[in-house]
Scaffold this motif. Structure first.
Motif, PDB file in Angstrom:
ATOM      1  N   ARG A 195     107.647  98.970 -24.793  1.00  0.00           N
ATOM      2  CA  ARG A 195     108.645  98.247 -25.579  1.00  0.00           C
ATOM      3  C   ARG A 195     110.000  98.945 -25.583  1.00  0.00           C
ATOM      4  NH1 ARG A 195     108.758  93.843 -28.563  1.00  0.00           N
ATOM      5  NH2 ARG A 195     110.111  93.758 -30.369  1.00  0.00           N
ATOM      6  N   CYS A 196     110.030 100.244 -25.880  1.00  0.00           N
ATOM      7  CA  CYS A 196     111.326 100.928 -26.030  1.00  0.00           C
ATOM      8  C   CYS A 196     111.629 101.923 -24.914  1.00  0.00           C
ATOM      9  CB  CYS A 196     111.397 101.644 -27.379  1.00  0.00           C
ATOM     10  SG  CYS A 196     110.359 103.125 -27.497  1.00  0.00           S
ATOM     11  N   GLY A 197     110.620 102.245 -24.078  1.00  0.00           N
ATOM     12  CA  GLY A 197     110.852 103.146 -22.961  1.00  0.00           C
ATOM     13  C   GLY A 197     110.714 104.621 -23.286  1.00  0.00           C
ATOM     14  N   THR A 207      99.453 103.366 -29.173  1.00  0.00           N
ATOM     15  CA  THR A 207      98.511 102.262 -29.047  1.00  0.00           C
ATOM     16  C   THR A 207      98.437 101.829 -27.586  1.00  0.00           C
ATOM     17  OG1 THR A 207      99.056 101.498 -31.259  1.00  0.00           O
ATOM     18  CG2 THR A 207      98.037  99.898 -29.805  1.00  0.00           C
ATOM     19  N   CYS A 208      97.225 101.541 -27.136  1.00  0.00           N
ATOM     20  CA  CYS A 208      97.017 101.026 -25.780  1.00  0.00           C
ATOM     21  C   CYS A 208      96.588  99.576 -25.891  1.00  0.00           C
ATOM     22  CB  CYS A 208      95.948 101.837 -25.061  1.00  0.00           C
ATOM     23  SG  CYS A 208      95.564 101.205 -23.413  1.00  0.00           S
ATOM     24  N   GLN A 219      99.093  98.652 -21.209  1.00  0.00           N
ATOM     25  CA  GLN A 219     100.440  98.944 -21.687  1.00  0.00           C
ATOM     26  C   GLN A 219     100.299  99.861 -22.886  1.00  0.00           C
ATOM     27  OE1 GLN A 219     102.682  95.381 -22.412  1.00  0.00           O
ATOM     28  NE2 GLN A 219     102.745  94.863 -20.267  1.00  0.00           N
ATOM     29  N   TYR A 220     101.182 100.823 -22.982  1.00  0.00           N
ATOM     30  CA  TYR A 220     101.150 101.782 -24.072  1.00  0.00           C
ATOM     31  C   TYR A 220     102.381 101.581 -24.953  1.00  0.00           C
ATOM     32  CZ  TYR A 220      97.523 103.996 -21.347  1.00  0.00           C
ATOM     33  OH  TYR A 220      96.367 104.229 -20.654  1.00  0.00           O
ATOM     34  N   ALA A 278     106.175 104.271 -33.257  1.00  0.00           N
ATOM     35  CA  ALA A 278     107.211 103.497 -33.958  1.00  0.00           C
ATOM     36  C   ALA A 278     107.127 102.011 -33.579  1.00  0.00           C
ATOM     37  CB  ALA A 278     108.599 104.046 -33.636  1.00  0.00           C
ATOM     38  N   CYS A 279     106.993 101.712 -32.281  1.00  0.00           N
ATOM     39  CA  CYS A 279     106.908 100.314 -31.847  1.00  0.00           C
ATOM     40  C   CYS A 279     105.608  99.676 -32.317  1.00  0.00           C
ATOM     41  CB  CYS A 279     107.033 100.221 -30.330  1.00  0.00           C
ATOM     42  SG  CYS A 279     108.704 100.559 -29.732  1.00  0.00           S
TER      43      CYS A 279
END
Length: 71
Positions: free
Chosen positions: A25-27, A39-40, A48-49, A53-54
């Protein structure tokens, strides 16, 4: 069984260097192996990890995709 033989979900040897994890999401880059607070998610067959925060900001959307057996 949910894991590949040899106890590795990634496949290949554990001595091979793994690319750093990047938040989808944020890189943000993870410092080292997957932090326990990340989270995976498997989406369209791809892992996707998401950084803590995201994941925290999008918790309702993440939980909304789970089957009711998980909650």
């Amino acid at each position: 069984m949910t894991s590949l033989p040899e106890g590795s979900d990634q496949g290949g040897s554990t001595t091979e260097p793994q690319p750093p994890l990047v938040c989808a999401r944020c890189g943000m880059l993870a410092a080292g192996p997957q932090p326990v607070t990340w989270t995976c998610s498997v989406e369209n067959g791809t892992r996707q990890y998401f950084c803590d925060a995201c994941a925290r900001e999008n918790l309702r959307a993440i939980e909304g995709r789970l089957d009711s057996a998980w909650w």
